[in-house]
Write a protein that holds these residues in place. Structure first.
Motif, short mmCIF file in Angstrom:
data_model
loop_
_atom_site.label_atom_id
_atom_site.label_comp_id
_atom_site.label_asym_id
_atom_site.label_seq_id
_atom_site.Cartn_x
_atom_site.Cartn_y
_atom_site.Cartn_z
N GLU A 128 0.82 -1.30 0.26
CA GLU A 128 0.07 0.05 0.07
C GLU A 128 0.87 1.42 -0.10
OE1 GLU A 128 -3.45 2.18 -0.19
OE2 GLU A 128 -3.40 -0.09 -0.20
N GLY A 129 0.71 2.00 -1.17
CA GLY A 129 1.46 3.45 -1.09
C GLY A 129 3.00 3.18 -1.45
N LYS A 130 3.32 2.02 -1.89
CA LYS A 130 4.94 1.77 -1.98
C LYS A 130 5.15 1.99 -3.30
CE LYS A 130 5.11 -0.49 2.36
NZ LYS A 130 5.67 -1.68 2.94
N THR A 131 6.43 1.96 -3.67
CA THR A 131 6.80 1.84 -5.30
C THR A 131 7.42 0.51 -5.48
OG1 THR A 131 7.58 4.26 -5.17
CG2 THR A 131 8.60 2.75 -6.78
N VAL A 132 6.59 -0.21 -6.16
CA VAL A 132 7.12 -1.71 -6.54
C VAL A 132 7.92 -1.78 -7.87
CG1 VAL A 132 6.13 -3.76 -6.90
CG2 VAL A 132 4.90 -2.13 -5.30
N ILE A 133 8.90 -2.42 -7.69
CA ILE A 133 9.72 -2.95 -8.85
C ILE A 133 9.39 -4.38 -9.17
CG2 ILE A 133 12.03 -3.21 -9.93
CD1 ILE A 133 12.74 -0.65 -8.09
N LEU A 134 8.95 -4.75 -10.25
CA LEU A 134 8.54 -6.22 -10.58
C LEU A 134 9.81 -6.78 -11.62
CD1 LEU A 134 4.74 -6.25 -11.57
CD2 LEU A 134 5.72 -6.74 -9.32
N ALA A 135 10.65 -7.76 -11.06
CA ALA A 135 11.78 -8.08 -11.74
C ALA A 135 11.51 -9.22 -12.33
CB ALA A 135 12.95 -8.15 -10.54
N ASP A 136 11.43 -9.19 -13.70
CA ASP A 136 11.07 -10.56 -14.56
C ASP A 136 12.27 -10.38 -15.90
OD1 ASP A 136 10.26 -12.79 -15.61
OD2 ASP A 136 8.60 -12.12 -16.21
N PRO A 137 13.06 -11.34 -15.66
CA PRO A 137 14.40 -11.04 -16.84
C PRO A 137 13.69 -11.07 -18.30
CG PRO A 137 14.81 -13.01 -15.60
CD PRO A 137 13.73 -12.37 -14.74
N MET A 138 12.79 -12.11 -18.35
CA MET A 138 12.61 -12.50 -19.87
C MET A 138 11.06 -12.13 -19.81
SD MET A 138 15.09 -13.64 -20.80
CE MET A 138 14.85 -13.99 -22.44
N LEU A 139 10.78 -11.09 -20.81
CA LEU A 139 9.27 -10.56 -20.90
C LEU A 139 8.85 -11.07 -22.28
CD1 LEU A 139 8.15 -6.92 -20.76
CD2 LEU A 139 6.53 -9.07 -21.90
N ALA A 140 8.27 -12.43 -22.16
CA ALA A 140 7.86 -13.09 -23.77
C ALA A 140 6.49 -12.85 -23.94
CB ALA A 140 8.38 -14.79 -23.51
N THR A 141 5.56 -13.55 -23.60
CA THR A 141 4.01 -13.34 -23.90
C THR A 141 3.53 -12.17 -22.91
OG1 THR A 141 3.39 -14.82 -22.22
CG2 THR A 141 3.75 -15.83 -24.51
N GLY A 142 4.21 -11.67 -21.66
CA GLY A 142 3.72 -10.90 -20.90
C GLY A 142 2.66 -11.45 -19.89
N GLN A 143 2.10 -12.74 -20.14
CA GLN A 143 1.21 -13.55 -19.09
C GLN A 143 1.45 -13.54 -17.87
OE1 GLN A 143 -0.93 -16.84 -21.06
NE2 GLN A 143 -0.08 -16.33 -22.93
N SER A 144 2.82 -13.86 -17.66
CA SER A 144 3.21 -13.96 -16.30
C SER A 144 3.19 -12.69 -15.36
CB SER A 144 4.81 -14.49 -16.23
OG SER A 144 5.05 -15.73 -16.80
N LEU A 145 3.77 -11.57 -16.08
CA LEU A 145 3.71 -10.14 -15.54
C LEU A 145 2.04 -9.94 -14.87
CD1 LEU A 145 6.30 -8.26 -17.25
CD2 LEU A 145 6.20 -8.72 -14.88
N VAL A 146 1.23 -10.19 -15.84
CA VAL A 146 -0.17 -9.81 -15.61
C VAL A 146 -0.73 -10.83 -14.45
CG1 VAL A 146 -2.29 -10.00 -16.59
CG2 VAL A 146 -0.28 -8.90 -17.93
N ALA A 147 -0.20 -12.06 -14.45
CA ALA A 147 -0.90 -12.88 -13.66
C ALA A 147 -0.32 -12.35 -12.07
CB ALA A 147 -0.40 -14.32 -13.71
N VAL A 148 1.09 -12.02 -12.08
CA VAL A 148 1.53 -11.56 -10.86
C VAL A 148 1.00 -10.47 -10.37
CG1 VAL A 148 3.87 -10.63 -9.87
CG2 VAL A 148 4.08 -12.62 -11.12
#
Length: 219
Positions: A128-148
């Motif tokens: 809540e109210g924080k700055t989040v950095i999502l670290a995922d080295p391989m952005l292929a389909t993008g589905q993992s990031l959306v699920a996360v």
């Protein structure tokens, strides 16, 4: 979404990306992890330019000094397991950040080309109210990031989200652009043209998790 493509300019990051892609160098797992780590440091430096800062007064041995320090509460979130070296590189600069770890993997539902993203593990502080950095080295389909992103919603609403990636495909970038807010920042070392029929980045570099930590049994 704001995209920051670091390879569009000349910098040392080209050396690290080239070594990650080179199959003759990939046989050295420690070097592979180190290059992702170093890219994480470069990405952290670039991300820091977009954070909020505040004035602080310090006492040197000779006199008071008015300086600047990051005001945002930063949380680094890594997608296991390939995100770990990138996480460590980011953490070496944001050394007082909180940390989130989440699993997201491809579960094949039929043929090897059909899969869904499964999230099974999450350890996280409040976002809540924080700055989040999502670290995922391989952005292929993008589905993992959306699920996360969906899995993290129960942890609170962040002030802002930054995505840190090493290599991505144009298709995946377009996909997450439709699922993240306009003020999200994507920081990426290199962007490749396409995905193959299995959803892997071409030319890419292969399976980052396997190259960093060894092969695994398939689900």
């Amino acid at each position: 979404m704001k995209v920051h493509h670091l390879s569009s300019e000349n910098s040392i990051i080209h050396k690290f990306v080239n070594q990650l892609r080179d199959s003759s160098v990939q046989t050295d797992a420690m070097r592979f992890r180190k290059n992702i780590y170093r890219i994480g440091e470069v990405l952290a430096y670039e991300i820091s330019k977009n954070l909020s800062f505040k004035e602080v007064t310090l006492q040197t041995p000779l006199a008071p000094y008015n300086g600047q320090e990051i005001e945002d509460d930063v949380v680094i979130c890594s997608i296991l397991r390939a995100g770990l070296p990138l996480h460590e590189g980011l953490l070496s600069f944001f050394d007082d950040a909180e940390n989130t770890f989440i699993s997201a993997y491809r579960h094949h539902t039929g043929s090897e080309n059909d899969f869904e993203i499964v999230v099974e593990y999450l350890a996280s502080p409040s976002l809540e109210g924080k700055t989040v950095i999502l670290a995922d080295p391989m952005l292929a389909t993008g589905q993992s990031l959306v699920a996360v992103k969906k899995a993290l919603e129960k942890m609170g609403t962040p002030k802002q989200i930054h995505i840190a990636a090493v290599i991505g495909a144009t298709e995946g970038i377009n996909f997450i652009n439709n699922h993240f807010s306009e003020d999200t920042h994507l920081w990426i070392a290199a962007v490749d043209e396409k995905l193959n029929e299995k959803g892997y980045i071409v030319p890419g570099l292969g399976d980052a998790g396997d190259l960093a930590y060894g092969s695994k049994l398939q689900h």
